[in-house]
Design an enzyme around this catalytic site. Structure first.
Site, mmCIF file in Angstrom:
data_model
loop_
_atom_site.group_PDB
_atom_site.id
_atom_site.type_symbol
_atom_site.label_atom_id
_atom_site.label_comp_id
_atom_site.label_asym_id
_atom_site.label_seq_id
_atom_site.Cartn_x
_atom_site.Cartn_y
_atom_site.Cartn_z
ATOM 1 N N ALA A 168 1.209 -0.132 10.980
ATOM 2 C CA ALA A 168 0.826 -1.509 10.664
ATOM 3 C C ALA A 168 0.135 -1.489 9.306
ATOM 4 O O ALA A 168 -0.235 -0.430 8.796
ATOM 5 C CB ALA A 168 -0.091 -2.086 11.736
ATOM 6 N N MET A 169 -0.055 -2.667 8.723
ATOM 7 C CA MET A 169 -0.679 -2.769 7.406
ATOM 8 C C MET A 169 -1.576 -3.992 7.348
ATOM 9 O O MET A 169 -1.162 -5.099 7.683
ATOM 10 C CB MET A 169 0.409 -2.845 6.320
ATOM 11 C CG MET A 169 -0.137 -3.054 4.921
ATOM 12 S SD MET A 169 -1.244 -1.723 4.414
ATOM 13 C CE MET A 169 -2.303 -2.610 3.273
ATOM 14 N N HIS A 208 -7.504 -2.341 15.093
ATOM 15 C CA HIS A 208 -7.676 -1.531 13.882
ATOM 16 C C HIS A 208 -7.406 -2.370 12.630
ATOM 17 O O HIS A 208 -8.219 -2.402 11.695
ATOM 18 C CB HIS A 208 -6.711 -0.341 13.932
ATOM 19 C CG HIS A 208 -6.740 0.550 12.735
ATOM 20 N ND1 HIS A 208 -7.328 1.786 12.743
ATOM 21 C CD2 HIS A 208 -6.251 0.395 11.469
ATOM 22 C CE1 HIS A 208 -7.202 2.354 11.556
ATOM 23 N NE2 HIS A 208 -6.552 1.515 10.763
ATOM 24 N N GLU A 209 -6.270 -3.051 12.622
ATOM 25 C CA GLU A 209 -5.907 -3.824 11.423
ATOM 26 C C GLU A 209 -6.868 -4.984 11.197
ATOM 27 O O GLU A 209 -7.184 -5.320 10.045
ATOM 28 C CB GLU A 209 -4.468 -4.339 11.545
ATOM 29 C CG GLU A 209 -3.422 -3.259 11.731
ATOM 30 C CD GLU A 209 -3.512 -2.130 10.712
ATOM 31 O OE1 GLU A 209 -3.833 -2.407 9.542
ATOM 32 O OE2 GLU A 209 -3.261 -0.974 11.088
ATOM 33 N N GLU A 226 0.857 -1.177 0.000
ATOM 34 C CA GLU A 226 0.000 0.000 0.000
ATOM 35 C C GLU A 226 0.903 1.240 0.000
ATOM 36 O O GLU A 226 1.874 1.288 0.754
ATOM 37 C CB GLU A 226 -0.909 0.025 1.242
ATOM 38 C CG GLU A 226 -1.963 1.096 1.142
ATOM 39 C CD GLU A 226 -2.867 1.166 2.384
ATOM 40 O OE1 GLU A 226 -4.051 1.468 2.242
ATOM 41 O OE2 GLU A 226 -2.367 0.918 3.489
ATOM 42 N N GLU A 278 -10.103 3.597 6.390
ATOM 43 C CA GLU A 278 -9.390 4.023 7.590
ATOM 44 C C GLU A 278 -10.289 4.620 8.668
ATOM 45 O O GLU A 278 -10.088 4.367 9.860
ATOM 46 C CB GLU A 278 -8.280 5.012 7.217
ATOM 47 C CG GLU A 278 -7.242 4.440 6.261
ATOM 48 C CD GLU A 278 -6.539 3.207 6.821
ATOM 49 O OE1 GLU A 278 -6.669 2.911 8.021
ATOM 50 O OE2 GLU A 278 -5.866 2.514 6.032
#
Length: 844
Positions: free
Chosen positions: A254-255, A289-290, A121, A312
């Site tokens: 993080a991703m 979140h991830e 990303e 997001e």
């Protein structure tokens, strides 16, 4: 830079067979990509970046091709529109830029090691393989991975490993997904795993530089988060696995790669025996979140980058919803109000800031979209506001319908509003468009006029107010008195008879009760006096909101900071961590007026010591078995305040704690930052400085590294700061992923500010080369805007960045941050005298 050409309009992939061979020794990637899909025209193109293309075949036949580097494309023709099989053979460099396929470096017992992983990303998949590198171009992927494998090393990817043939790791075919979510990693990892109630394998991976116990916390949070989301979304997790992978070098936090989430080590690994609660909360919310993204972003993906907020903003809200459900004693929404909401308020009022939903015209603008205060924090606050308006039942039912309809596909904001509107019976789109499509937010001015309560909305602006500003919002009022309108849809309204409203109000009359609404409120003198009179009896969220409104209005020069100072002692002894956070946010805001060694600084330190003395006496420096959650979260705030206030008892106690520990590694995490800072600020020696810098290089503990960095950059010794600045470009001392925080620390130090600023100007070209393709790069400018406050520095900032305003990835940041510094300079010039006078009266 040319406008973005959407290659999905030319060719629509269905399946990729990826063969990728990586040599760490030679720093080379060799690959062959086979893509099955549909050409919409004869002339088509694939994305690539820095690929050395050897051949292109269409349906088995070699064809001529052209590589156009400026457009990141391989262009060629197919015999006719329709189904095609494309094959591209290529090579590419293995770079150290923390995007594409890249190595991470670390040590175990003094031995240099590396793992290799991916970060695709926003548009970096094209550095690893050719394809249609756009969110809408969803396809399935079969990965075959070969590398210079050493004994004991493992390979992981989005999907479970299927087989190993002749040293090639073959992984199961993925579900339909976007290219930027493809991920793999290999190296000498350790791991632990468990299963959710529904049978999903959950794993945590890290290098062997860390104790095995540091993986346990993340595994527990990940498992329970997935179980929560399956229930809340009423939609099963769509894959067989969810791996959480800690990487030694990682630019972002993080991703959300589908099935294989990657993290900075600091945001995944936790020492269970020595980590403060606030850091555990940070790690937990990052994981949640991830994992929220595995549905919101991965299963259903934004159609194009202008809808990034769909990913997001929602994940940012859901991380708090999830952690509040699985760890209710943490009161995690207090953290949201103290941090995310305030970041959004401060940023969103500046002229030139982007809206949540923003058009993308140039490739470099894509990374510029990732404004954490807007797309993450503001977007999340808007969704919290919406959740408050429609309720959880409508939210959950709407989300289930949204996932059912859009699974494995792409969506726009309108798709989400349609689903939530149908579930709630409200025109959600009409409400939310006023908040998403225009920047900023309103201030609601509330007054009693002729016995009536009147409310009027105007755009709240930090800086020069645009002429003829016609922005209006649909504002949920959330009043403390029942029976009032739910929404303010016009510029102004008459809310009713004051005496009737006053009698019905729960406590003094207020709007935006709960602080869910993305706006602030300015009350007339009568209403404000009532709130101050009852302030100590109000709930903590209302006390915090009172200070929030006052601080923002003061920052806008609508009220004076001098008028806030007398209110702080009323709240200074609160046992609420949220209230304490806001009390000392006020002190931090007022520090801007305090030049080093000035009379004003001495008075502010004395005032701060008075505010913090009683709570410090109650909490102490060390963690206690009797601590409440609020005590644990308050202690670092109070100790930091007492240290700034030069509390002699604290300084001596912290020094004794440091000497007794003998090293930074043996200090308890609770209070460690302040103990280390105290040692360098008040008991500095070259021996201590050298020992702490060595400890920073030696430890693999990310939390300890953070504390050491904060302490080392606070030293008042100019030569020691010179040593740090000289290490900025040395990755053996400071990893590039951590450099921004070191730069910010030295820049914020009055003794080091000129050193850091000179370094940035002299090394801007190096920074661009090293980090320019990264979404974090523009935040170096943001860091400067948070610190500069003199007219001289404002002129220097403008002069240096003026010729960079035409760069699409930097232009908005430069415009916004120029305004931020200009506002601060004006504020200091106009309010410094009144703040000094108020402090003089309060401390004498």
């Amino acid at each position: 830079m040319a406008s973005i050409e959407r290659l999905y309009d030319l060719f629509q992939p269905e399946h990729y067979d990826l063969y990728i061979e990586v040599s760490r020794a030679e720093k080379v990637i060799k690959g062959k990509t086979v893509i099955k899909g549909t050409a919409k025209k004869q002339a088509i193109a694939l994305h690539q970046h820095d690929l050395k293309v050897a051949s292109v075949k269409v349906n088995g036949q070699a064809v001529d091709f052209t590589v156009v580097d400026d457009d990141d494309q391989i262009r060629f023709a197919v015999p006719e529109a329709g189904e095609q099989t494309l094959e591209v053979v290529y090579e590419a460099p293995l770079t150290d830029n923390m995007n594409g396929i890249y190595p991470s470096y670390y040590q175990v017992d003094g031995e240099d090691k590396q793992v290799v992983s991916t970060q695709f990303e926003t548009y970096f998949a094209r550095q690893a393989f050719p394809g249609i590198d756009e969110p809408e171009a969803k396809a399935t992927f079969s990965l075959a991975l070969k590398f210079d494998e050493q004994p004991g090393e493992v390979a992981i990817a989005n999907m479970p490993e299927e087989r190993i043939e002749d040293g090639v790791h073959c992984f199961e075919k993925t579900v339909k997904m976007s290219t930027y979510l493809v991920a793999f990693a290999f190296g000498d990892f350790q791991s632990i795993e468990t299963k959710t109630k529904s049978g999903i394998k959950v794993g945590v991976y890290a290098t062997k530089a860390h104790p095995a116990k540091d993986l346990d916390f993340a595994l527990d949070i990940a498992k329970r988060s997935i179980e929560f989301y399956e229930d809340f979304y009423q939609t099963p997790y769509p894959l067989a696995q969810s791996l959480q992978v800690a990487l030694p070098d990682f630019s972002a936090g993080a991703m959300e790669n589908w099935g294989m989430v990657t993290y900075r080590e600091a945001y995944l690994l936790v020492d269970p025996d020595n980590t403060e609660l606030a850091m555990k909360q940070v790690v937990a919310t990052v994981i949640a979140h991830e994992l929220a993204h595995q549905w919101f972003g991965d299963l259903v993906t934004m159609k194009w980058w202008d809808e990034l907020w769909l990913n997001e903003s929602f994940a940012n809200m859901m991380e708090f919803v999830a952690i509040d459900a699985i760890e209710p004693d943490w009161h995690i929404w207090e953290s949201f109000n103290a941090n995310d909401v305030q970041a959004a308020f401060r940023r969103d009022a500046i002229p030139g800031v982007q809206p949540v939903h923003v058009a993308v015209h140039h490739p470099e603008e894509i990374d510029a979209l990732f404004d954490p205060a807007i797309v993450y924090a503001k977007g999340a606050h808007l969704l919290v506001m919406l959740r408050s308006l429609i309720g959880d039942d409508a939210l959950r039912n709407g989300l289930k319908a949204y996932f059912d309809k859009k699974a494995y596909g792409n969506a726009t904001g309108d798709d989400l509003w349609s689903a939530l509107g149908a579930a709630s019976g409200q025109d959600i789109g009409a409400i939310m468009k006023t908040w998403l499509d225009q920047p900023g937010y309103p201030v609601l001015s509330v007054s009693v006029e002729d016995g009536r309560v009147k409310v009027r909305q105007t755009p709240f602006v930090l800086g020069e107010k645009p002429k003829d500003d016609q922005r209006l919002w649909q504002v949920p009022l959330a009043a403390s008195a029942p029976g009032l309108p739910a929404l303010l849809t016009e510029e102004s309204a008459d809310l009713g008879d004051w005496e009737t409203i006053k009698a019905a109000s729960k406590g003094p009359f207020r709007l935006n009760v709960g602080n869910a609404g993305h706006y602030i409120v300015s009350y007339d003198d009568e209403l404000l006096a009532e709130q101050i009179a009852d302030l100590t009896d109000l709930p903590a969220i209302d006390q915090a909101q009172f200070l929030q409104n006052a601080l923002l209005l003061a920052q806008a020069n609508e009220v004076n900071y001098a008028d806030i100072l007398p209110v702080l002692p009323l709240l200074a002894n609160s046992d609420s961590a949220l209230v304490q956070d806001f009390v000392y946010q006020a002190i931090t805001a007022i520090k801007v007026f305090a030049e080093p060694d000035s009379k004003l600084e001495a008075y502010l330190q004395l005032f701060t010591r008075g505010l913090s003395t009683k709570r410090f006496a109650a909490l102490g420096l060390a963690k206690k078995t009797s601590d409440t959650v609020s005590d644990e979260l308050s202690r670092p705030i109070i100790v930091a305040a007492a240290l700034y206030g030069k509390n002699q008892h604290l300084m001596e106690e912290a020094h004794a704690v440091f000497q007794k520990a003998g090293s930074a590694q043996k200090l308890p995490a609770d209070g460690r930052t302040q103990v280390l800072k105290n040692e360098l600020v008040n008991y500095n020696s070259q021996e201590t400085f050298a020992a702490l810098l060595a400890a920073y290089q030696e430890t693999a503990n990310a939390s300890l590294k953070r504390d050491l960095s904060a302490a080392l950059t606070s030293t008042p010794d100019a030569l020691q700061l010179k040593t740090l600045v000289a290490s900025f470009k040395d990755p053996a001392v400071i990893k590039p992923q951590d450099l921004r925080n070191w730069f910010a620390g030295v820049l914020a130090n009055p003794v080091g500010q000129d050193q850091a600023w000179t370094w940035l100007k002299d090394n801007w070209g190096w920074l661009e080369e090293r980090l320019g393709g990264d979404m974090e790069f523009s935040s170096y400018i943001t860091v400067i805007s948070r610190i500069f406050k003199t007219r001289e520095k404002f002129d220097a900032f403008k002069a240096f960045f003026e010729d960079k305003k035409d760069q699409p990835g930097l232009s908005r940041e430069i415009v916004v941050d120029t305004q931020v510094i200009k506002n601060r300079v004006k504020l200091v010039e106009e309010q410094e005298a009144s703040v000094a006078k108020a402090l003089d009266g309060l401390v004498k």
